[in-house]
Write a protein that holds these residues in place. Structure first.
Motif, PDB file in Angstrom:
ATOM      1  N   ALA A   4       0.903  -1.499  -0.070  1.00  0.00           N
ATOM      2  CA  ALA A   4       0.106   0.138   0.057  1.00  0.00           C
ATOM      3  C   ALA A   4       0.868   1.341   0.119  1.00  0.00           C
ATOM      4  N   TYR A   5       0.580   1.992  -0.900  1.00  0.00           N
ATOM      5  CA  TYR A   5       0.743   3.485  -0.511  1.00  0.00           C
ATOM      6  C   TYR A   5       0.281   4.260   0.267  1.00  0.00           C
ATOM      7  N   VAL A   6       1.201   5.708   0.883  1.00  0.00           N
ATOM      8  CA  VAL A   6       0.214   6.098   1.694  1.00  0.00           C
ATOM      9  C   VAL A   6       0.579   7.330   1.488  1.00  0.00           C
ATOM     10  N   GLY A   7      -0.323   8.606   1.543  1.00  0.00           N
ATOM     11  CA  GLY A   7       0.178  10.303   1.216  1.00  0.00           C
ATOM     12  C   GLY A   7      -0.217  10.441   2.376  1.00  0.00           C
ATOM     13  N   ALA A  32       2.239  -5.373   9.449  1.00  0.00           N
ATOM     14  CA  ALA A  32       2.500  -4.719   8.767  1.00  0.00           C
ATOM     15  C   ALA A  32       4.343  -4.472   8.742  1.00  0.00           C
ATOM     16  N   ARG A  33       4.503  -5.242   7.476  1.00  0.00           N
ATOM     17  CA  ARG A  33       6.433  -4.240   7.236  1.00  0.00           C
ATOM     18  C   ARG A  33       6.639  -2.971   6.664  1.00  0.00           C
ATOM     19  N   PRO A  34       7.548  -2.119   6.837  1.00  0.00           N
ATOM     20  CA  PRO A  34       7.730  -0.896   6.675  1.00  0.00           C
ATOM     21  C   PRO A  34       8.732  -1.511   5.246  1.00  0.00           C
ATOM     22  N   VAL A  35       8.406  -0.826   4.041  1.00  0.00           N
ATOM     23  CA  VAL A  35       8.954  -0.929   2.549  1.00  0.00           C
ATOM     24  C   VAL A  35       9.735   0.364   2.092  1.00  0.00           C
ATOM     25  N   GLY A  36       9.386   1.564   2.564  1.00  0.00           N
ATOM     26  CA  GLY A  36      10.021   2.675   2.273  1.00  0.00           C
ATOM     27  C   GLY A  36       9.165   4.147   2.662  1.00  0.00           C
ATOM     28  N   ARG A  37       9.498   5.317   3.064  1.00  0.00           N
ATOM     29  CA  ARG A  37       9.648   6.468   3.637  1.00  0.00           C
ATOM     30  C   ARG A  37      10.159   8.023   2.559  1.00  0.00           C
ATOM     31  N   SER A  38       9.504   8.206   2.272  1.00  0.00           N
ATOM     32  CA  SER A  38       9.727   9.431   1.678  1.00  0.00           C
ATOM     33  C   SER A  38      10.766  10.061   2.725  1.00  0.00           C
ATOM     34  N   ARG A  39      11.404  11.732   1.713  1.00  0.00           N
ATOM     35  CA  ARG A  39      11.732  13.082   2.733  1.00  0.00           C
ATOM     36  C   ARG A  39      10.296  13.674   2.918  1.00  0.00           C
ATOM     37  N   LEU A  40      10.563  14.542   3.659  1.00  0.00           N
ATOM     38  CA  LEU A  40       9.569  15.572   4.348  1.00  0.00           C
ATOM     39  C   LEU A  40       9.662  16.948   3.037  1.00  0.00           C
ATOM     40  N   TYR A  41       8.606  17.933   2.927  1.00  0.00           N
ATOM     41  CA  TYR A  41       8.396  18.600   1.890  1.00  0.00           C
ATOM     42  C   TYR A  41       7.251  19.623   2.585  1.00  0.00           C
ATOM     43  N   ARG A  42       7.485  20.754   1.707  1.00  0.00           N
ATOM     44  CA  ARG A  42       6.597  22.283   3.010  1.00  0.00           C
ATOM     45  C   ARG A  42       6.078  22.107   1.344  1.00  0.00           C
ATOM     46  N   THR A  43       4.804  22.157   2.046  1.00  0.00           N
ATOM     47  CA  THR A  43       3.980  22.408   0.044  1.00  0.00           C
ATOM     48  C   THR A  43       2.688  23.514  -0.351  1.00  0.00           C
ATOM     49  N   PRO A  44       2.204  24.358  -0.552  1.00  0.00           N
ATOM     50  CA  PRO A  44       1.290  25.262  -0.651  1.00  0.00           C
ATOM     51  C   PRO A  44       0.156  24.491  -0.431  1.00  0.00           C
ATOM     52  N   PRO A  45      -1.212  25.329   0.398  1.00  0.00           N
ATOM     53  CA  PRO A  45      -1.841  24.546   0.081  1.00  0.00           C
ATOM     54  C   PRO A  45      -2.876  24.467  -1.036  1.00  0.00           C
ATOM     55  N   TRP A  46      -3.998  23.019  -1.010  1.00  0.00           N
ATOM     56  CA  TRP A  46      -4.641  22.361  -2.218  1.00  0.00           C
ATOM     57  C   TRP A  46      -6.030  22.960  -2.029  1.00  0.00           C
ATOM     58  N   ALA A  58       5.180  10.954   1.237  1.00  0.00           N
ATOM     59  CA  ALA A  58       4.250   9.156   1.169  1.00  0.00           C
ATOM     60  C   ALA A  58       5.304   8.428   1.750  1.00  0.00           C
ATOM     61  N   MET A  59       4.755   7.357   1.604  1.00  0.00           N
ATOM     62  CA  MET A  59       5.404   6.090   2.177  1.00  0.00           C
ATOM     63  C   MET A  59       4.150   4.531   1.871  1.00  0.00           C
ATOM     64  N   ALA A  60       5.299   3.116   1.388  1.00  0.00           N
ATOM     65  CA  ALA A  60       4.933   2.446   1.171  1.00  0.00           C
ATOM     66  C   ALA A  60       5.194   1.457   2.036  1.00  0.00           C
ATOM     67  N   VAL A  61       3.971   0.454   2.336  1.00  0.00           N
ATOM     68  CA  VAL A  61       3.787  -0.732   3.906  1.00  0.00           C
ATOM     69  C   VAL A  61       2.962  -1.556   3.417  1.00  0.00           C
ATOM     70  N   LEU A 100      -3.252   5.569  -1.283  1.00  0.00           N
ATOM     71  CA  LEU A 100      -3.391   6.117  -3.461  1.00  0.00           C
ATOM     72  C   LEU A 100      -3.449   5.264  -3.727  1.00  0.00           C
ATOM     73  N   HIS A 101      -2.654   4.045  -4.099  1.00  0.00           N
ATOM     74  CA  HIS A 101      -2.314   2.352  -3.841  1.00  0.00           C
ATOM     75  C   HIS A 101      -2.633   1.420  -3.790  1.00  0.00           C
ATOM     76  N   VAL A 102      -3.165   1.001  -3.793  1.00  0.00           N
ATOM     77  CA  VAL A 102      -2.908  -1.086  -2.902  1.00  0.00           C
ATOM     78  C   VAL A 102      -2.702  -2.188  -4.089  1.00  0.00           C
TER      79      VAL A 102
END
Length: 160
Positions: A4-7, A32-46, A58-61, A100-102
């Protein structure tokens, strides 16, 4: 096991810590088993623009949970972080977790659509997701790296 990919996002409170704590909580779900973590981003509001910037990642687990079961676990993590879902869309929040996606699932349920239908529009999702899976192909949307190349990510800042 399902990959699974999570935002993750936050713009209220200690956003950096809330996102990191949520990553830990996702990795500690039963089986659960961790797969990967992204770095952190500062982003404008949506959407609603009159609010503080977000911290996004984002991360994958890998998880034995089915998508709707995982969604329920993610909503519990949001509530534990103080998230109150009051029906307002795109407003400020202590924590926002988006499934986001499985891998292996295409889902059109009243509670959940997979893959997430607006990934291709959102630099704040694509930048961190690209770190984890640039070649991931999403049904009816394309490859992550190609989607990222098509959006403006110039206002997104990688955090140290």
């Amino acid at each position: 096991m399902n990959r699974a990919y999570v935002g993750l996002g936050s713009n209220l409170g200690d956003s950096r810590q809330l996102v990191l704590d949520a990553m830990d909580a996702l990795e500690n779900l039963p089986g659960a088993r961790p797969v990967g973590r992204s770095r952190l981003y500062r982003t404008p509001p949506w959407g609603l623009l009159e609010q503080p910037p977000f911290i996004n990642a984002a991360m994958a687990v890998e998880t034995p949970m089915a998508p709707l079961e995982l969604l329920d676990a993610m909503l519990a993590i949001e509530r534990a972080a103080g998230r109150i879902r009051d029906g307002e869309r795109w407003g400020p929040r202590t924590l926002d977790l988006d499934l986001l996606h499985v891998e292996g699932f295409v889902l059109h349920d009243p509670r959940l659509t997979l893959p997430h239908p607006r990934i291709a529009e959102r630099a704040f999702v694509l930048l961190p997701l690209n770190e984890l899976a640039p070649d991931l192909e999403l049904a009816d949307q394309g490859r992550i790296a190609e989607m990222l190349a098509a959006v403006d990510s110039s206002q997104c800042q990688l955090l140290p």
